[in-house]
Design an enzyme around this catalytic site. Structure first.
Site, short mmCIF file in Angstrom:
data_model
loop_
_atom_site.label_atom_id
_atom_site.label_comp_id
_atom_site.label_asym_id
_atom_site.label_seq_id
_atom_site.Cartn_x
_atom_site.Cartn_y
_atom_site.Cartn_z
N ARG A 110 0.91 -1.06 -0.06
CA ARG A 110 -0.26 0.26 0.58
C ARG A 110 1.17 1.32 0.34
O ARG A 110 0.76 2.78 -0.47
CB ARG A 110 -0.96 0.07 1.01
CG ARG A 110 -2.17 -0.78 0.71
CD ARG A 110 -3.16 -0.73 1.45
NE ARG A 110 -2.66 -1.73 3.05
CZ ARG A 110 -2.43 -2.94 3.39
NH1 ARG A 110 -2.93 -3.34 2.65
NH2 ARG A 110 -1.99 -3.67 4.65
N GLU A 144 2.31 -6.57 13.77
CA GLU A 144 0.68 -6.57 14.71
C GLU A 144 0.26 -7.70 14.25
O GLU A 144 -0.27 -8.79 15.35
CB GLU A 144 -0.32 -5.24 14.06
CG GLU A 144 -0.81 -4.81 14.87
CD GLU A 144 -2.44 -4.44 14.80
OE1 GLU A 144 -2.40 -3.68 14.13
OE2 GLU A 144 -2.78 -3.69 15.57
#
Ligand code: AMP
Length: 176
Positions: free
Chosen positions: A61, A98
Site C-alpha cells: 500500500r 501486529e
C-alpha cells in the site's frame, strides 16, 4: 484538507485479516478522485521544502501514494518489497508485525549517500514494518531520512521504535 471527511471515507473492517484486528481499508479513499488529490496535495505540502530526492514505498500500500508523491516532489521512487520479488542484489531485514513475522528487501543500488530519503507507508501500527525499512535505508547512509504515514494508530505507540533523528509525520491520527 478536511481530515474528518477523509476519516469518514476510511472503511473499518472488523476481524480482518485475523480476529481482533480492526483493519483500516484505504481503498475507499483511493477510489475517490477528490480525496486522492487531497491526500497527494497534503503530503506534498508536508515535504515540498525538504529537498527529498528519493521516496521509498513499502509493499504494497506504500506503492500507491508513494509514486504520486515522488512525481510531485521531483524525486525518484524506490520499492521495498517482500522476499523473492526484487531481481538484483538486496539488503534484507526481518521484523515483528501486529499479526505475524515478516521480512522486507531493498535493492543494494537503490539509494546513495547524497540522497534525502522519504519513507512512506499507508499505516503505522506497532512500527515494526517501518522500523525495519528505516534499518534497510540506514545501510546507504543517506543525508537525511523522513518517515511518513497516511494513517497513524496512536494507541499502539509505534513512534517509539524510531530513533530521535528520524522525523515522523502522519496525515490522519486515530487514538482508539
Ligand atoms: P506495523 O508494522 O505493526 O506498524 O504495521 C504496519 C503495516 O501493516 C502497514 O503496512 C499496514 O498496511 C499493515 N497494517 C497493520 N495494522 C493494520 C490495520 N489495523 N489496518 C490496516 N493495515 C494495517
Amino acid at each position: 484538507m478536511n481530515i474528518e471527511k477523509i476519516k469518514k471515507a476510511v472503511r473499518n473492517v472488523s476481524d480482518f485479516p485475523i480476529p481482533g484486528i480492526q483493519f483500516k481499508d484505504v481503498t475507499t479513499l483511493f477510489k475517490d478522485p477528490d480525496i486522492l488529490r487531497e491526500l497527494t496535495d497534503g503530503l506534498y505540502e508536508l515535504y515540498k521544502d525538504k529537498c527529498i530526492s528519493k521516496v521509498v514505498g513499502i509493499e504494497s500500500r506504500g506503492f500507491i501514494l508513494g509514486p504520486l508523491l515522488a512525481v510531485r516532489l521531483n524525486a525518484g521512487f524506490v520499492p521495498i518489497r517482500k522476499p523473492g520479488k526484487l531481481p538484483a542484489a538486496v539488503f534484507e531485514e526481518s521484523y515483528e508485525k501486529e499479526y505475524g513475522t515478516d521480512s522486507i528487501q531493498i535493492h543494494r543500488d537503490a539509494i546513495d549517500s547524497n540522497d534525502v530519503v522519504l519513507l512512506h507507508d499507508d499505516l503505522l501500527a506497532t512500527g515494526g514494518t517501518m522500523g525495519a525499512a528505516v534499518n534497510l535505508v540506514r545501510n546507504f547512509h543517506p543525508r537525511k531520512m523522513y518517515v511518513n504515514f497516511l494513517i497513524e494508530l496512536e494507541d499502539l505507540k509505534g513512534r517509539g521504535v524510531f530513533p530521535p533523528e528520524v522525523q515522523i509525520d502522519s496525515l490522519i491520527k486515530y487514538d482508539i
